[in-house]
Design a protein around this motif. Structure first.
Motif, mmCIF file in Angstrom:
data_model
loop_
_atom_site.group_PDB
_atom_site.id
_atom_site.type_symbol
_atom_site.label_atom_id
_atom_site.label_comp_id
_atom_site.label_asym_id
_atom_site.label_seq_id
_atom_site.Cartn_x
_atom_site.Cartn_y
_atom_site.Cartn_z
ATOM 1 N N GLN A 22 0.803 -1.212 0.000
ATOM 2 C CA GLN A 22 0.000 0.000 0.000
ATOM 3 C C GLN A 22 0.844 1.273 0.000
ATOM 4 O OE1 GLN A 22 -3.637 0.619 0.105
ATOM 5 N NE2 GLN A 22 -3.193 -1.253 -1.015
ATOM 6 N N SER A 23 2.167 1.122 0.057
ATOM 7 C CA SER A 23 3.093 2.259 0.121
ATOM 8 C C SER A 23 2.766 3.175 1.293
ATOM 9 C CB SER A 23 3.075 3.053 -1.189
ATOM 10 O OG SER A 23 3.479 2.249 -2.253
ATOM 11 N N VAL A 24 2.537 2.558 2.449
ATOM 12 C CA VAL A 24 2.259 3.317 3.665
ATOM 13 C C VAL A 24 3.191 2.846 4.769
ATOM 14 C CG1 VAL A 24 -0.174 3.716 3.086
ATOM 15 C CG2 VAL A 24 0.447 1.725 4.477
ATOM 16 N N LEU A 103 -4.473 -0.183 -12.444
ATOM 17 C CA LEU A 103 -4.385 0.121 -11.016
ATOM 18 C C LEU A 103 -3.542 -0.920 -10.295
ATOM 19 C CD1 LEU A 103 -5.289 1.977 -8.715
ATOM 20 C CD2 LEU A 103 -7.340 0.566 -8.506
ATOM 21 N N ASP A 104 -3.768 -2.194 -10.584
ATOM 22 C CA ASP A 104 -2.967 -3.262 -9.974
ATOM 23 C C ASP A 104 -1.488 -3.105 -10.308
ATOM 24 O OD1 ASP A 104 -5.099 -4.494 -8.726
ATOM 25 O OD2 ASP A 104 -5.347 -6.033 -10.272
ATOM 26 N N GLU A 105 -1.191 -2.808 -11.569
ATOM 27 C CA GLU A 105 0.207 -2.632 -11.981
ATOM 28 C C GLU A 105 0.831 -1.442 -11.273
ATOM 29 O OE1 GLU A 105 -0.053 -2.400 -16.232
ATOM 30 O OE2 GLU A 105 -0.470 -4.557 -16.424
ATOM 31 N N ASN A 106 0.066 -0.366 -11.120
ATOM 32 C CA ASN A 106 0.567 0.805 -10.429
ATOM 33 C C ASN A 106 0.887 0.482 -8.976
ATOM 34 O OD1 ASN A 106 -0.153 3.354 -8.643
ATOM 35 N ND2 ASN A 106 0.600 4.076 -10.624
ATOM 36 N N LEU A 107 0.009 -0.246 -8.310
ATOM 37 C CA LEU A 107 0.243 -0.627 -6.913
ATOM 38 C C LEU A 107 1.446 -1.546 -6.789
ATOM 39 C CD1 LEU A 107 -3.385 -1.177 -5.595
ATOM 40 C CD2 LEU A 107 -1.790 0.636 -4.937
ATOM 41 N N GLU A 108 1.588 -2.485 -7.719
ATOM 42 C CA GLU A 108 2.740 -3.385 -7.686
ATOM 43 C C GLU A 108 4.035 -2.605 -7.870
ATOM 44 O OE1 GLU A 108 2.148 -6.469 -10.578
ATOM 45 O OE2 GLU A 108 0.330 -7.182 -9.568
ATOM 46 N N ASN A 109 4.044 -1.661 -8.815
ATOM 47 C CA ASN A 109 5.244 -0.859 -9.053
ATOM 48 C C ASN A 109 5.575 0.003 -7.841
ATOM 49 O OD1 ASN A 109 5.530 -1.919 -11.619
ATOM 50 N ND2 ASN A 109 4.446 -0.236 -12.608
ATOM 51 N N ALA A 110 4.554 0.569 -7.215
ATOM 52 C CA ALA A 110 4.786 1.406 -6.030
ATOM 53 C C ALA A 110 5.360 0.577 -4.894
ATOM 54 C CB ALA A 110 3.489 2.085 -5.602
ATOM 55 N N ALA A 111 4.895 -0.652 -4.747
ATOM 56 C CA ALA A 111 5.381 -1.517 -3.673
ATOM 57 C C ALA A 111 6.826 -1.937 -3.907
ATOM 58 C CB ALA A 111 4.499 -2.756 -3.545
#
Length: 143
Positions: A22-24, A103-111
């Protein structure tokens, strides 16, 4: 529900993995986990690979709550698009799937990105603001 869905996908996860996903900050995930655990939806157990770490997983009640939520969401979607033309429904489904994948790809990249700014969480309004970095500012007493 997002956390329950993630745990349903992966089975169980370390709290640090969920925070990275979640990049938190881990404290943010801890608050969510405590709330869900208090409601009997998830369980925390020691990680068998590292007893210092904690694994989080769905309970039977958590899985049931997630299934009920998915059923309600599906019923709502069916009701909302029931008057649409079949071509519109097909277009919407295709575009929504495309959006969800992005959205899933963006979250994976951010993680996967290293956390370059440890105070980003505070500056985003999640806690006390970080003190300004004065390491590169000249000391005004020397001027």
């Amino acid at each position: 529900m997002w956390l329950l869905e993630r745990l349903a996908e992966c089975g169980s996860a370390r709290m640090s993995e969920l925070a990275g996903w979640q990049s938190v900050d881990r404290s943010t995930i801890t608050v969510q986990v405590k709330r869900l655990e208090g409601n009997g939806l998830i369980a925390r157990d020691p990680d068998p690979a590292d007893r210092r770490a904690v694994q989080v997983s769905l309970t039977r009640n958590g899985r049931s709550a997630m299934e009920d939520h998915a059923r309600r969401m599906s019923d709502t979607m069916d009701r909302l698009i029931s008057a649409w033309e079949p071509d519109d429904v097909a277009d919407f489904s295709r575009l929504l799937a495309r959006f969800a994948q992005a959205l899933d790809e963006n979250l994976e990249n951010a993680a996967e990105e290293p956390r370059r700014d440890p105070d980003r969480h505070q500056r985003a309004g999640h806690g006390e603001p970080a003190a300004p970095d004065r390491s590169e500012q000249p000391d005004s007493r020397l001027a």
